[in-house]
Every structure is written in structure tokens, then in C-alpha cells.
Design an enzyme around this catalytic site. Structure first.
Site, PDB file in Angstrom:
ATOM      1  N   CYS A   9     -16.403 -11.236 -62.137  1.00 27.15           N
ATOM      2  CA  CYS A   9     -15.102 -10.548 -62.223  1.00 27.15           C
ATOM      3  C   CYS A   9     -14.047 -11.469 -62.838  1.00 27.15           C
ATOM      4  O   CYS A   9     -13.738 -12.542 -62.310  1.00 27.15           O
ATOM      5  CB  CYS A   9     -14.671 -10.081 -60.833  1.00 27.15           C
ATOM      6  SG  CYS A   9     -13.004  -9.390 -60.832  1.00 27.15           S
ATOM      7  N   CYS A  12     -11.114 -12.228 -60.436  1.00 26.41           N
ATOM      8  CA  CYS A  12     -11.484 -13.206 -59.400  1.00 26.41           C
ATOM      9  C   CYS A  12     -11.454 -14.618 -59.990  1.00 26.41           C
ATOM     10  O   CYS A  12     -11.049 -15.579 -59.315  1.00 26.41           O
ATOM     11  CB  CYS A  12     -12.870 -12.903 -58.834  1.00 26.41           C
ATOM     12  SG  CYS A  12     -12.918 -11.516 -57.673  1.00 26.41           S
ATOM     13  N   ASP A  35       0.068 -10.002 -68.831  1.00 27.83           N
ATOM     14  CA  ASP A  35      -1.071  -9.382 -69.499  1.00 27.83           C
ATOM     15  C   ASP A  35      -1.299 -10.072 -70.846  1.00 27.83           C
ATOM     16  O   ASP A  35      -0.343 -10.363 -71.571  1.00 27.83           O
ATOM     17  CB  ASP A  35      -0.811  -7.876 -69.689  1.00 27.83           C
ATOM     18  CG  ASP A  35      -2.076  -7.111 -70.009  1.00 27.83           C
ATOM     19  OD1 ASP A  35      -2.510  -6.305 -69.166  1.00 27.83           O
ATOM     20  OD2 ASP A  35      -2.640  -7.314 -71.110  1.00 27.83           O
ATOM     21  N   HIS A  51     -11.125  -9.256 -53.812  1.00 30.67           N
ATOM     22  CA  HIS A  51     -11.692  -8.311 -54.765  1.00 30.67           C
ATOM     23  C   HIS A  51     -11.853  -6.926 -54.149  1.00 30.67           C
ATOM     24  O   HIS A  51     -12.562  -6.753 -53.157  1.00 30.67           O
ATOM     25  CB  HIS A  51     -13.061  -8.803 -55.251  1.00 30.67           C
ATOM     26  CG  HIS A  51     -13.689  -7.885 -56.265  1.00 30.67           C
ATOM     27  ND1 HIS A  51     -13.531  -8.054 -57.619  1.00 30.67           N
ATOM     28  CD2 HIS A  51     -14.434  -6.754 -56.105  1.00 30.67           C
ATOM     29  CE1 HIS A  51     -14.161  -7.086 -58.253  1.00 30.67           C
ATOM     30  NE2 HIS A  51     -14.717  -6.278 -57.356  1.00 30.67           N
ATOM     31  N   ASN A  90      -4.517   2.191 -63.559  1.00 26.78           N
ATOM     32  CA  ASN A  90      -5.563   2.960 -64.246  1.00 26.78           C
ATOM     33  C   ASN A  90      -6.786   2.991 -63.347  1.00 26.78           C
ATOM     34  O   ASN A  90      -7.230   1.946 -62.851  1.00 26.78           O
ATOM     35  CB  ASN A  90      -5.911   2.297 -65.582  1.00 26.78           C
ATOM     36  CG  ASN A  90      -4.762   2.352 -66.566  1.00 26.78           C
ATOM     37  OD1 ASN A  90      -4.009   3.324 -66.607  1.00 26.78           O
ATOM     38  ND2 ASN A  90      -4.600   1.302 -67.358  1.00 26.78           N
ATOM     39  N   GLY A  96      -8.605   4.464 -68.773  1.00 27.83           N
ATOM     40  CA  GLY A  96      -8.299   3.183 -69.400  1.00 27.83           C
ATOM     41  C   GLY A  96      -8.596   1.968 -68.545  1.00 27.83           C
ATOM     42  O   GLY A  96      -8.260   0.852 -68.937  1.00 27.83           O
ATOM     43  N   THR A  98     -10.435  -1.101 -67.429  1.00 28.46           N
ATOM     44  CA  THR A  98     -11.438  -1.964 -68.058  1.00 28.46           C
ATOM     45  C   THR A  98     -11.822  -3.138 -67.173  1.00 28.46           C
ATOM     46  O   THR A  98     -12.837  -3.783 -67.423  1.00 28.46           O
ATOM     47  CB  THR A  98     -10.917  -2.515 -69.407  1.00 28.46           C
ATOM     48  OG1 THR A  98      -9.704  -3.238 -69.182  1.00 28.46           O
ATOM     49  CG2 THR A  98     -10.666  -1.393 -70.405  1.00 28.46           C
ATOM     50  N   HIS A 101     -11.235  -4.843 -60.807  1.00 27.75           N
ATOM     51  CA  HIS A 101     -10.576  -5.557 -59.704  1.00 27.75           C
ATOM     52  C   HIS A 101      -9.180  -4.943 -59.671  1.00 27.75           C
ATOM     53  O   HIS A 101      -8.456  -5.001 -60.677  1.00 27.75           O
ATOM     54  CB  HIS A 101     -10.548  -7.058 -60.003  1.00 27.75           C
ATOM     55  CG  HIS A 101      -9.878  -7.928 -58.971  1.00 27.75           C
ATOM     56  ND1 HIS A 101     -10.454  -9.109 -58.493  1.00 27.75           N
ATOM     57  CD2 HIS A 101      -8.673  -7.828 -58.349  1.00 27.75           C
ATOM     58  CE1 HIS A 101      -9.615  -9.669 -57.619  1.00 27.75           C
ATOM     59  NE2 HIS A 101      -8.531  -8.912 -57.522  1.00 27.75           N
ATOM     60  N   HIS A 103      -5.566  -3.670 -59.854  1.00 28.79           N
ATOM     61  CA  HIS A 103      -4.390  -4.326 -60.433  1.00 28.79           C
ATOM     62  C   HIS A 103      -3.334  -3.291 -60.747  1.00 28.79           C
ATOM     63  O   HIS A 103      -3.628  -2.201 -61.226  1.00 28.79           O
ATOM     64  CB  HIS A 103      -4.759  -5.108 -61.697  1.00 28.79           C
ATOM     65  CG  HIS A 103      -5.505  -4.309 -62.727  1.00 28.79           C
ATOM     66  ND1 HIS A 103      -6.861  -4.078 -62.633  1.00 28.79           N
ATOM     67  CD2 HIS A 103      -5.096  -3.682 -63.854  1.00 28.79           C
ATOM     68  CE1 HIS A 103      -7.240  -3.351 -63.661  1.00 28.79           C
ATOM     69  NE2 HIS A 103      -6.191  -3.082 -64.418  1.00 28.79           N
TER      70      HIS A 103
HETATM   71  P1  5GP Z   1      -6.971  -1.994 -67.261  1.00 27.29           P
HETATM   72  O1  5GP Z   1      -7.310  -1.606 -68.683  1.00 27.29           O
HETATM   73  O2  5GP Z   1      -8.228  -2.259 -66.453  1.00 27.29           O
HETATM   74  O3  5GP Z   1      -6.042  -1.059 -66.556  1.00 27.29           O
HETATM   75  O4  5GP Z   1      -6.155  -3.335 -67.356  1.00 27.29           O
HETATM   76  C1  5GP Z   1      -6.746  -4.565 -67.622  1.00 27.29           C
HETATM   77  C2  5GP Z   1      -5.703  -5.404 -68.317  1.00 27.29           C
HETATM   78  O5  5GP Z   1      -6.157  -6.741 -68.303  1.00 27.29           O
HETATM   79  C3  5GP Z   1      -5.490  -5.031 -69.783  1.00 27.29           C
HETATM   80  O6  5GP Z   1      -4.140  -4.636 -69.992  1.00 27.29           O
HETATM   81  C4  5GP Z   1      -5.854  -6.313 -70.546  1.00 27.29           C
HETATM   82  O7  5GP Z   1      -4.992  -6.570 -71.643  1.00 27.29           O
HETATM   83  C5  5GP Z   1      -5.728  -7.378 -69.465  1.00 27.29           C
HETATM   84  N1  5GP Z   1      -6.599  -8.519 -69.662  1.00 27.29           N
HETATM   85  C6  5GP Z   1      -7.912  -8.482 -70.051  1.00 27.29           C
HETATM   86  N2  5GP Z   1      -8.400  -9.730 -70.097  1.00 27.29           N
HETATM   87  C7  5GP Z   1      -7.391 -10.567 -69.737  1.00 27.29           C
HETATM   88  C8  5GP Z   1      -7.293 -11.994 -69.599  1.00 27.29           C
HETATM   89  O8  5GP Z   1      -8.243 -12.753 -69.804  1.00 27.29           O
HETATM   90  N3  5GP Z   1      -6.078 -12.493 -69.221  1.00 27.29           N
HETATM   91  C9  5GP Z   1      -5.006 -11.684 -68.989  1.00 27.29           C
HETATM   92  N4  5GP Z   1      -3.867 -12.285 -68.623  1.00 27.29           N
HETATM   93  N5  5GP Z   1      -5.057 -10.347 -69.093  1.00 27.29           N
HETATM   94  C10 5GP Z   1      -6.239  -9.793 -69.458  1.00 27.29           C
HETATM   95 ZN    ZN Z   2     -12.478  -9.534 -58.629  1.00 23.32          ZN
END
Ligand code: 5GP
Ligand code: ZN
Length: 117
Positions: A9, A12, A35, A51, A90, A96, A98, A101, A103
């Protein structure tokens, strides 16, 4: 098991410090960091250190921790001097998600349209 760190993860690993992030706030139970692909002038992610798969799982498995995350979204907005902001969870790949974990996205610093895309 819910709440335990997961080896695969990304978030994590950010909690553990093995992947770097620009941390803007930290509490005993949460971390807030910028982000990597910001969608607004302020785009901060607030995560529980433990987690949990998504927001609903977090609320079911650790309701006090879910409250900590929500409280921190306001703390981030205050720190970033946002009068208005949007908190987004999300849930599911179709929406959306991705990273699996939980957030909260805190988005602000520009006008935000409704409904979202
Ligand atoms: P989700 O798409 O799951 O709602 O949000 C995941 C977010 O994590 C995305 O907006 C993506 O830009 C961000 N993200 C992905 N990898 C990393 C990373 O390595 N570091 C940071 N700070 N943000 C990340
Ligand atoms: Zn996690």
C-alpha cells in the site's frame, strides 16, 4: 486485517516514511500531505495512519478514526486559509479511487463547479 499496515500500500509507505511526501500536518492518528498531481491550488490528502480500504470501511471499522480524518480536513483548510473547500472521498474505481487506503481529498484555492465530473 483491517487497521494493519499493508506491504503493497502506497499510503502505508508514506505513513512509514519509506516513500517521501510533502507533509502539511500530522497527528497521532492521521497524516495530511500534498497530492502529487494537484487538481487545485490546494490539494491535500488526509489519511488515517491505520490501513482501511475506503471511507466506508474506515467508518465501520474505526468510527473515531473516521472522525479524526474529518476533523483534520477542517484543520488543513484553516492552515491553508481556505474559506471554501471541497472534501472528496472517491469510493470504487468507477468513481476514480486508485489507492485503496482511505483518504479525504481537500481541494480549494479556486472556484469549484457543481456537479463534479
Ligand atoms: P484516488 O484517485 O484514490 O481518490 O486518490 C489518490 C490520489 O493519490 C490521487 O489524487 C493521486 O494523484 C495521489 N497520489 C498517487 N500517488 C501518489 C504519491 O506517490 N504521492 C502523493 N503525494 N500523492 C499520490
Ligand atoms: Zn495502507
Amino acid at each position: 486485517m483491517a487497521g494493519e499496515p499493508q506491504d503493497d500500500c502506497l499510503f502505508c509507505k508514506i505513513v512509514a516514511g519509506t516513500i517521501p511526501a510533502t507533509i502539511v500536518r500530522e497527528t497521532d492518528t492521521t497524516v495530511a500531505f500534498r497530492d502529487i498531481n494537484p487538481q487545485a491550488p490546494t490539494h491535500v490528502l488526509v489519511i488515517p495512519k491505520a490501513h482501511h480500504r475506503d471511507a466506508a470501511a474506515l467508518a465501520a471499522e474505526a468510527p473515531e478514526l473516521a472522525a479524526d480524518v474529518l476533523r483534520e480536513t477542517q484543520a488543513v483548510a484553516d492552515q491553508e486559509k481556505l474559506e471554501s473547500y471541497r472534501t472528496v472521498f472517491n469510493t470504487g474505481s468507477g468513481a476514480g479511487q486508485t489507492v485503496w487506503h482511505a483518504h479525504a481529498h481537500v481541494l480549494g484555492g479556486r472556484g469549484l463547479e457543481w456537479p463534479p465530473g
